[in-house]
Design a protein around this motif. Structure first.
Motif, mmCIF file in Angstrom:
data_model
loop_
_atom_site.group_PDB
_atom_site.id
_atom_site.type_symbol
_atom_site.label_atom_id
_atom_site.label_comp_id
_atom_site.label_asym_id
_atom_site.label_seq_id
_atom_site.Cartn_x
_atom_site.Cartn_y
_atom_site.Cartn_z
ATOM 1 N N ARG A 168 -8.555 0.044 -8.836
ATOM 2 C CA ARG A 168 -9.878 -0.577 -8.713
ATOM 3 C C ARG A 168 -10.560 -0.131 -7.424
ATOM 4 N NH1 ARG A 168 -8.829 -6.466 -9.742
ATOM 5 N NH2 ARG A 168 -8.266 -5.968 -11.863
ATOM 6 N N GLU A 169 -9.732 -0.021 -6.339
ATOM 7 C CA GLU A 169 -10.273 0.443 -5.061
ATOM 8 C C GLU A 169 -10.873 1.836 -5.207
ATOM 9 O OE1 GLU A 169 -10.572 -1.109 -2.030
ATOM 10 O OE2 GLU A 169 -10.048 -2.874 -3.225
ATOM 11 N N LEU B 119 0.472 -4.874 -10.483
ATOM 12 C CA LEU B 119 -0.774 -5.426 -9.940
ATOM 13 C C LEU B 119 -1.293 -4.565 -8.799
ATOM 14 C CD1 LEU B 119 -0.158 -9.288 -9.917
ATOM 15 C CD2 LEU B 119 -1.507 -7.917 -11.513
ATOM 16 N N ARG B 120 -0.334 -4.098 -7.959
ATOM 17 C CA ARG B 120 -0.716 -3.274 -6.817
ATOM 18 C C ARG B 120 -1.354 -1.971 -7.303
ATOM 19 N NH1 ARG B 120 4.303 -2.813 -3.736
ATOM 20 N NH2 ARG B 120 4.334 -5.061 -3.462
ATOM 21 N N GLU B 121 -0.756 -1.387 -8.333
ATOM 22 C CA GLU B 121 -1.260 -0.138 -8.895
ATOM 23 C C GLU B 121 -2.683 -0.322 -9.418
ATOM 24 O OE1 GLU B 121 0.690 2.215 -12.338
ATOM 25 O OE2 GLU B 121 2.144 2.121 -10.699
ATOM 26 N N ARG B 122 -2.875 -1.445 -10.133
ATOM 27 C CA ARG B 122 -4.180 -1.711 -10.709
ATOM 28 C C ARG B 122 -5.201 -1.981 -9.614
ATOM 29 N NH1 ARG B 122 -5.053 -6.205 -15.238
ATOM 30 N NH2 ARG B 122 -5.423 -7.341 -13.320
ATOM 31 N N GLY B 123 -4.729 -2.663 -8.566
ATOM 32 C CA GLY B 123 -5.584 -2.934 -7.418
ATOM 33 C C GLY B 123 -6.031 -1.639 -6.762
ATOM 34 N N ALA B 124 -5.073 -0.727 -6.610
ATOM 35 C CA ALA B 124 -5.375 0.566 -5.990
ATOM 36 C C ALA B 124 -6.355 1.341 -6.852
ATOM 37 C CB ALA B 124 -4.088 1.362 -5.798
#
Lengths: 300, 276
Positions: free
Chosen positions: A295-296, A288-293
């Motif tokens: 998206r950022e 999730l963190r990777e995907r969040g990053a």
């Protein structure tokens, strides 16, 4: 404050047990991380090691022989899972399920009934020092020495040509044959060693607890996996040493967390979903963190 | 001509080819609608010291040929003889001591999660077995440092760097060094520069020629690059529909021009069109 007090009182006992559960976590790390083989055999190899050891003890064999026999049957179980996968091209997960499902019947036959008490039989710990079973401090030292010895052997092996060749099977299975590495031999040996360690854990735990139960494997896999992923968040996986330390560190931390959860009032039967959730979060968060990053960066 | 005379005419060292492929056939998805022969009775004799460039359109069977020689694919029929020994049914890992290969995909030729020196040490044990001595020691580390320094790839001071951190070109170069490290009888290069940018491809190709020449390696190289095909090797074979259609060697190979090759290739393609 009583709750915290109860937990603190349990810390040494939990630590002692978690050192034995480290064998299972190591036995799960080897196929999952070094061989990239999601091996479920431990769910059956753990009770197999315990039941075979118990049967040998009840039959009057020496505790050392009983323990070794328990571990060796685990080696056979792991090798069976590997061969089912390699020979019949059956999915690794299904191969493991086939083996541990079948092993339930084997364990029942070996033990003769669903559980037996071992209070009156000889015991490997009593042989080492009669006080071990009652003195937790002595237990911790003894288990740490046995675990340390196994750890050093694994550490040494993984630095050898053979151990490095085994890691190639997990890192790049296509490359392995072109380097002269026999994929069958290393997969069978790796899964054999792994389930052997898990079964050794089973043989030691029945002698520590004084009873064996065919149902003792239920959930052991997820406990080991939880230990592994917790350990990896603490040690990382950057080097072989860290990868090898992860299951041990993780098992020690995980069983303390379980003990804490119990002293906070969680029912033992609730622990399974708590563990499942823990594994899910540990494995899912980085994604999730990777995907969040990602998206950022897309937004930027 | 009497076969013995023919053999002696090529010199005693060339009495028998290093590798003989005879009647190799391989059909994928046999019995299904999608079945097609990838190799259709292929014959090829590779002499010691040959540097053969293999060209052919997609689906001609080039990669299947290399995979069959390496042992990754077992032929349906036909035989493979290496150095007088029948290796047709020998598993890939047992051929590795004699046959080394570099893959098209830079990700496949090296173990990404391992360091440069770990990869080299593994490759050096190719065919000798991986025993219980430490994989790395001061002596082999020093040797690898010198070896890489001689290649001027800037890798000699990064021995303990995981291969995953290298560029595609560096990985292919390392893969090439690994393949030549154990002095294989036969080197297989499967479009090993195809995934690289043109400049890096040229560098890796120059290194390939140098290593092959220095170690006098018998080599089979598949390529789609016509310039490489012209500039490299002493022999060029053109594959079509699972067979060798053309075998250009000697003076004809060394004087081959892009126009010659384009004409021959065009003919092959037209023939393919007529046959399909």
């Amino acid at each position: 404050m009583d709750l915290i007090h109860a937990f603190l009182n349990l810390v040494p006992v939990t630590l002692s047990q978690s050192l034995i559960y480290s064998f299972i976590a190591l036995g799960i790390m080897i196929p999952f991380r070094l061989l990239s083989f999601p091996d479920l055999t431990s769910e059956g190899a753990f009770p197999l090691g315990g039941c075979v050891c118990a049967a040998f003890l009840l039959a009057g064999y020496t505790p050392l022989l009983a323990t070794v026999a328990g571990a060796l049957t685990g080696v056979a179980a792991g090798a069976a899972t590997a061969l089912i996968h390699l020979r019949f091209r059956i999915n690794p997960l299904l191969s493991g399920i086939l083996v541990f499902t079948g092993l339930y019947s084997v364990n029942m036959r070996v033990l003769g009934r669903s559980n037996v008490a071992l209070f009156s039989t000889d015991n490997i710990f009593a042989r080492i020092n009669p006080d071990i079973l009652t003195n937790v401090g002595l237990q911790i030292v003894t288990f740490a020495i046995i675990l340390g010895a196994v750890f050093l052997v694994l550490r040494w092996y993984l630095m050898t040509q053979s151990g490095t060749a085994m890691r190639v099977i997990g890192i790049n299975p296509e490359l392995a044959p072109s380097l002269g590495i026999n994929p069958w031999a290393y997969t069978v040996a790796g899964l054999g060693i792994a389930s052997g360690l898990t079964a050794l854990g089973g043989a030691l735990i029945v002698q520590l607890q004084g009873y064996a139960d065919v149902g003792m494997g239920t959930g052991i896999l997820i406990n080991g996996l939880a230990s592994l992923v917790i350990g990896e968040t603490l040690t990382g996986r950057r080097t072989v040493l860290r990868q090898l330390l992860a299951p041990v560190v993780g098992a020690v931390v995980y069983y303390q967390l379980l003990s804490l959860a119990l002293s906070l009032g969680l029912q033992p039967s609730d622990l399974k979903i708590a563990t499942a959730a823990l594994v899910l979060v540990t494995l899912g968060l980085p994604f999730l963190r990777e995907r969040g990053a990602l998206r950022e960066t897309m937004r930027a | 001509m009497d076969p013995q005379v023919a053999a002696s005419a090529r010199g005693p060292a060339h009495a028998a080819p290093l590798l003989a492929c005879e009647g190799l056939k391989k059909t994928f998805n046999a019995g299904q609608a999608s079945a097609r022969p990838a190799l259709d009775g292929l014959d090829l004799a590779v002499d010691r010291g040959d540097f053969i460039v293999v060209i052919g359109s997609n689906g001609a069977g080039k990669s299947t040929l290399l995979n069959t020689i390496a042992g990754a694919i077992e032929p349906d029929t036909g035989t493979l003889t290496l150095d007088g020994r029948d290796i047709t049914r020998l598993p890939a890992h047992r051929r590795a001591g004699m046959i080394a290969r570099v893959f098209q995909d830079p990700m496949i030729g090296t173990a990404a999660a391992m360091t440069i020196e770990e990869n080299l040490a593994l490759a050096e044990r190719r065919g000798k077995g991986h025993g219980f001595a430490f994989n790395l020691n001061a002596a082999n580390r020093r040797r690898y440092r010198e070896l890489l320094a001689g290649l001027e790839l800037g890798m000699e001071n990064r021995l303990s760097t995981p291969v995953a951190q290298l560029s595609g070109g560096q990985r292919q170069a390392l893969s090439l060094v690994m393949a030549s490290l154990s002095k294989p009888a036969l080197l297989l290069l499967d479009e090993h520069t195809a995934a690289l940018d043109p400049r890096t491809a040229d560098l890796v190709m120059a290194m390939t020629r140098r290593l092959v020449a220095e170690q006098a390696l018998t080599t089979l190289m598949v390529t789609h690059n016509m310039r490489q095909a012209i500039e490299t090797g002493n022999r060029l074979i053109m594959m079509d529909a699972g067979r060798v259609r053309d075998d250009i060697h000697g003076a004809e190979k060394s004087s081959l021009t892009p126009a010659d090759l384009a004409r021959k290739f065009k003919i092959e393609n037209d023939r393919m069109l007529l046959e399909s």
